[in-house]
Motif scaffolding. Structure first.
Motif, mmCIF file in Angstrom:
data_model
loop_
_atom_site.group_PDB
_atom_site.id
_atom_site.type_symbol
_atom_site.label_atom_id
_atom_site.label_comp_id
_atom_site.label_asym_id
_atom_site.label_seq_id
_atom_site.Cartn_x
_atom_site.Cartn_y
_atom_site.Cartn_z
ATOM 1 N N ALA A 35 107.464 -27.253 -43.838
ATOM 2 C CA ALA A 35 107.326 -26.122 -44.753
ATOM 3 C C ALA A 35 106.211 -26.349 -45.769
ATOM 4 O O ALA A 35 105.638 -25.387 -46.292
ATOM 5 N N LYS A 36 105.895 -27.596 -46.063
ATOM 6 C CA LYS A 36 104.822 -27.885 -47.016
ATOM 7 C C LYS A 36 103.473 -27.431 -46.475
ATOM 8 O O LYS A 36 102.556 -27.113 -47.242
ATOM 9 N N PHE A 37 103.323 -27.398 -45.162
ATOM 10 C CA PHE A 37 102.069 -26.936 -44.578
ATOM 11 C C PHE A 37 101.871 -25.442 -44.835
ATOM 12 O O PHE A 37 100.740 -24.974 -44.974
ATOM 13 N N ASN A 38 102.957 -24.658 -44.884
ATOM 14 C CA ASN A 38 102.830 -23.228 -45.158
ATOM 15 C C ASN A 38 102.276 -22.991 -46.559
ATOM 16 O O ASN A 38 101.414 -22.135 -46.773
ATOM 17 N N LYS A 39 102.776 -23.746 -47.543
ATOM 18 C CA LYS A 39 102.279 -23.601 -48.906
ATOM 19 C C LYS A 39 100.817 -24.034 -49.002
ATOM 20 O O LYS A 39 100.018 -23.408 -49.695
ATOM 21 N N GLN A 40 100.469 -25.108 -48.294
ATOM 22 C CA GLN A 40 99.090 -25.577 -48.319
ATOM 23 C C GLN A 40 98.155 -24.542 -47.685
ATOM 24 O O GLN A 40 97.064 -24.262 -48.202
ATOM 25 N N THR A 41 98.589 -23.966 -46.576
ATOM 26 C CA THR A 41 97.766 -22.957 -45.901
ATOM 27 C C THR A 41 97.584 -21.722 -46.773
ATOM 28 O O THR A 41 96.487 -21.156 -46.857
ATOM 29 N N SER A 42 98.657 -21.280 -47.436
ATOM 30 C CA SER A 42 98.556 -20.123 -48.323
ATOM 31 C C SER A 42 97.602 -20.398 -49.475
ATOM 32 O O SER A 42 96.825 -19.521 -49.877
ATOM 33 N N ALA A 43 97.636 -21.624 -49.999
ATOM 34 C CA ALA A 43 96.726 -21.972 -51.094
ATOM 35 C C ALA A 43 95.275 -21.961 -50.644
ATOM 36 O O ALA A 43 94.384 -21.520 -51.370
ATOM 37 N N PRO B 185 119.691 -7.680 -44.090
ATOM 38 C CA PRO B 185 119.484 -8.397 -42.818
ATOM 39 C C PRO B 185 118.520 -9.556 -42.988
ATOM 40 O O PRO B 185 117.583 -9.504 -43.778
ATOM 41 N N PHE B 186 118.784 -10.608 -42.252
ATOM 42 C CA PHE B 186 117.947 -11.801 -42.352
ATOM 43 C C PHE B 186 116.632 -11.579 -41.619
ATOM 44 O O PHE B 186 116.615 -11.075 -40.493
ATOM 45 N N VAL B 187 115.542 -11.955 -42.264
ATOM 46 C CA VAL B 187 114.214 -11.849 -41.671
ATOM 47 C C VAL B 187 113.605 -13.245 -41.635
ATOM 48 O O VAL B 187 113.395 -13.858 -42.681
ATOM 49 N N PRO B 188 113.321 -13.801 -40.464
ATOM 50 C CA PRO B 188 112.722 -15.152 -40.392
ATOM 51 C C PRO B 188 111.231 -15.081 -40.673
ATOM 52 O O PRO B 188 110.448 -14.599 -39.862
ATOM 53 N N TYR B 189 110.837 -15.582 -41.829
ATOM 54 C CA TYR B 189 109.434 -15.540 -42.216
ATOM 55 C C TYR B 189 108.650 -16.728 -41.653
ATOM 56 O O TYR B 189 107.429 -16.753 -41.770
ATOM 57 N N GLU B 190 109.319 -17.705 -41.098
ATOM 58 C CA GLU B 190 108.630 -18.865 -40.552
ATOM 59 C C GLU B 190 109.474 -19.486 -39.450
ATOM 60 O O GLU B 190 110.687 -19.240 -39.350
#
Length: 554
Positions: free
Chosen positions: A347-355, A396-401
C-alpha cells in the motif's frame, strides 16, 4: 583584438540605440492613433495631413476605427420587447443558374456485388418501384413504408442480415430461449456481424473472432469489440489459433473473470515469492556497493592513467542511483513480516505513486529500507481497503486497490457472466472456403496433412481459427452453423419470412437515428457516374478489399 572588440561594442551600441528609437517611434505612432480615434473628423484630418507633411510612410487612417457608441439598455428592458424585422419572403426572380451546375439523379436502386460472378448482383438488390414500394430481388415487394425508415443501401444486404437472424433464432431455440454466450467466426462479414449485433442487443455475450481479411484493421477490430457488449469481446483469428488462451477467454466470458476464484490466487504464495525476491535482491545488490548496480560496472577496463581517479569518479556517478540493501535475517523476516505486513508494504507504493503524479515531495523511497523499518516497528492496524471490508453496512464496498489478502469485488465492479455456451456461427469467407474445399478432397490423414502444407499462410490461419472455434463448441456439446456459404460437416439455416422481418426491424432507424443492425458500407453512385459500377466490382474482387461492404446505387 582590442580594436576589434571596441568596434564590436560600438556597433552593438549603435544597433541598440537604433532599436530604442524604433520602439519610441512605434509608441509615438500608437499614441498618435489613440489621439486621432478620440478626436473629431476634422481634427483627425488635420493630424493626418500633418503626418503626411512630415513625410511619414505609415498611413494612420487605415488603422483608425470609429469607436462604437454603446447605448445602455432602458430600465425594465427584456429580450421579448425587441421588435424583429419582418422576414423577407419575396421570391427571387430572374436568377440565372450556372451552366456548369450538375444535378444528381435520384437514387432508385442499390445492388450488392457478386464477387464469384464479377458483376452486380440482381438477387441481392433493392429498387423503388414507380408506386413508391421497395422491391427486393430475392424477397419481392417489401412495402412502401420500408423506404422511409431503412436506408436503401442496407436493403441490398438484406439476405445476409436475414441469414444471421435465422441462425441466431435457431441457436436461441435450442438453448431453451435462455441467454448465453455465442461464438462467432468472421465477425466482420455482414451475416456474422448481424448475429453479433442481434445477440448483444438480446442480452447475450458474444466472443467474436475477426477473420484475417480485416483483423489487421484497428478501426474494424475496435468497432466489432464495441458491438459485442460486455462481457463479450472481439479478438483476431491469430488469437483464436492459440487454443488454450482462446478457451480461457471463453471460460472467463461464460463464468465471469473473478480474480479471487482464479487458480494461483494464494496470499501465502504471494508472500513467499516476495521474500525470495527480497533476499535475492539483497544478495545481488549489497550495501557494500556504491549503488544498486551490478558488480561488473565497477570493473576497471581502461588504461593505467585513469586508474588513480576511477574509483572516485564511479562513486560520484553512482551516488545518483539507489543505494544497496542491508542484509536480511531470514528467521526475523519469517517471524515479523507476515501477510498483513506485506499488504501494508504494497500500500505504501500507492501513496508514493500518487505523490509522484501530483508533484508532491516524494523524498527518498527505498523499498528495502522500508522493509527494514517495518521489521523494527511492525504496523499495528490495517486499512479497511487492505482488509477488503466496508466501514458502513449501508454503503456498498468499493475496492480501490488490489489486495493480496482477499480480493473482493463489489460496488458496481462485479464481474459479469455471459452464461453457458449456446453455440457457434462460422462465416464462410473466401479464404476459409478455399481451404475447406482442398482439405475435404483429401481422404487419408496423410493426404490431409500434405494438403495443409500446400495451402497459403492466409488459408492455413483461417482454417485453424475456424477449426478452433468449432472444436470448442463441440467440446461443450453445442451446435455449430455456417452463414454466407457451406462447409463440409456443418449445417446452414435458411431464413424464413419471420427472419426477414426481424432483419428489417433491426435495420429500421428509430427517432434518434440509430438501429440494432449497422454495417460499414462504401457506396458508389453509378447513376451519376456509370463507370463507378465497374470500379466497385474491381475493388470488391481485390485480395484485400477492405473492411467495408461495397454497394452500387443507380
Amino acid at each position: 583584438t582590442n580594436e576589434l572588440s571596441s568596434l564590436g561594442c560600438l556597433t552593438f551600441s549603435t544597433c541598440f540605440i537604433s532599436t530604442i528609437k524604433l520602439k519610441l517611434l512605434s509608441v509615438t505612432m500608437s499614441s498618435l492613433a489613440a489621439v486621432v480615434a478620440r478626436s473629431s473628423s476634422r481634427a483627425r484630418s488635420a493630424i493626418v495631413n500633418k503626418a503626411s507633411a512630415t513625410q511619414c510612410s505609415v498611413s494612420i487612417r487605415s488603422y483608425v476605427q470609429e469607436r462604437e457608441i454603446i447605448t445602455p439598455p432602458e430600465p425594465g428592458h427584456k429580450l421579448e420587447t425587441i421588435q424583429l424585422p419582418p422576414p423577407d419572403v419575396t421570391p427571387q426572380q430572374n436568377v440565372s443558374e450556372d451552366p456548369a451546375t450538375y444535378h444528381r439523379k435520384p437514387v432508385t436502386s442499390a445492388h450488392a456485388i457478386d464477387t464469384m460472378q464479377g458483376k452486380l448482383s440482381a438477387r441481392d438488390s433493392a429498387a423503388i418501384s414507380p408506386n413508391g414500394s421497395v422491391v427486393h430481388g430475392r424477397y419481392g415487394d417489401l412495402g412502401p413504408e420500408i423506404a422511409q425508415s431503412i436506408p436503401l443501401e442496407y436493403l441490398a444486404l438484406l439476405h445476409p442480415a436475414a441469414q444471421g437472424a435465422a441462425t441466431l433464432r435457431v441457436l436461441t431455440e435450442k438453448n431453451g430461449n435462455k441467454q448465453g454466450t455465442l461464438l462467432v467466426y468472421g465477425a466482420s462479414q455482414p451475416d456474422a456481424m448481424t448475429s453479433v449485433q442481434l445477440a448483444s442487443t438480446a442480452g447475450n455475450a458474444v466472443v467474436a473472432v475477426v477473420g484475417g481479411e480485416h483483423s489487421g484493421d484497428e478501426g474494424m477490430m475496435a468497432a466489432i469489440k464495441g458491438l459485442a457488449s460486455e462481457p463479450g469481446t472481439a479478438v483476431s483469428q491469430e488469437y483464436a489459433i492459440v487454443k488454450k488462451n482462446f478457451a480461457d477467454l471463453v471460460k472467463a466470458t461464460c463464468e465471469g473473470d473473478d480474480a479471487s476464484l482464479s487458480q494461483g490466487y494464494d496470499p501465502d504464495l504471494f508472500l513467499q515469492d516476495f521474500k525470495e525476491n527480497l533476499m535475492a535482491y539483497a544478495d545481488k545488490y549489497p550495501s557494500t556497493l556504491p549503488a544498486a548496480v551490478d558488480k561488473s560496472h565497477l570493473d576497471f577496463q581502461y588504461g593505467d592513467k585513469e586508474r588513480e581517479h576511477f574509483q572516485g569518479n564511479m562513486e560520484a556517478y553512482f551516488s545518483q542511483f539507489p543505494a544497496g540493501s542491508q542484509p536480511f535475517d531470514p528467521a526475523k523476516l519469517d517471524a515479523y513480516f507476515d501477510k498483513d505486513q506485506y499488504a501494508t508494504f504494497k500500500a505504501k507504493f500507492n501513496k508514493q505513486t500518487s505523490a509522484v503524479v501530483t508533484g508532491d515531495q516524494v523524498g527518498s523511497f527505498v523499498p528495502t529500507d522500508i522493509v527494514h523499518a517495518m521489521l523494527q516497528t511492525p504496523e499495528e492496524e490495517l486499512d479497511s481497503n487492505l482488509k477488503q471490508q466496508k466501514e458502513d453496512d449501508d454503503i456498498p464496498f468499493v475496492p480501490y486497490e488490489f489486495s493480496v489478502l482477499d480480493q473482493k469485488f463489489g460496488g458496481g465492479v462485479e464481474s459479469k457472466k455471459g452464461g453457458p455456451l449456446m453455440g457457434a456461427i462460422i462465416a464462410v469467407t473466401p479464404t476459409l472456403a478455399e481451404a475447406a474445399t482442398v482439405i475435404s478432397k483429401a481422404k487419408t490423414l496423410r493426404s490431409k496433412a500434405e494438403a495443409l502444407q500446400l495451402l497459403t499462410t492466409a488459408e492455413q490461419t483461417a482454417f485453424a481459427a475456424a477449426t478452433s472455434v468449432a472444436n470448442l463448441a463441440k467440446e461443450h456439446g453445442v451446435p455449430v452453423y455456417t452463414v454466407g456459404g457451406q462447409l463440409p460437416g456443418f449445417e446452414t439455416v435458411e431464413p424464413t419470412d419471420e427472419d426477414v422481418q426481424e432483419a428489417l426491424a433491426g435495420m429500421e432507424l428509430d427517432e434518434y437515428g440509430s438501429s440494432r443492425i449497422n454495417y460499414f458500407v462504401q457506396v458508389y453512385r453509378a447513376g451519376d457516374f456509370p463507370m463507378y459500377a465497374d470500379y466497385a466490382v474491381h475493388r470488391a474482387s481485390e485480395e484485400l478489399a477492405g473492411p467495408r461492404q461495397f454497394v452500387v446505387t443507380k
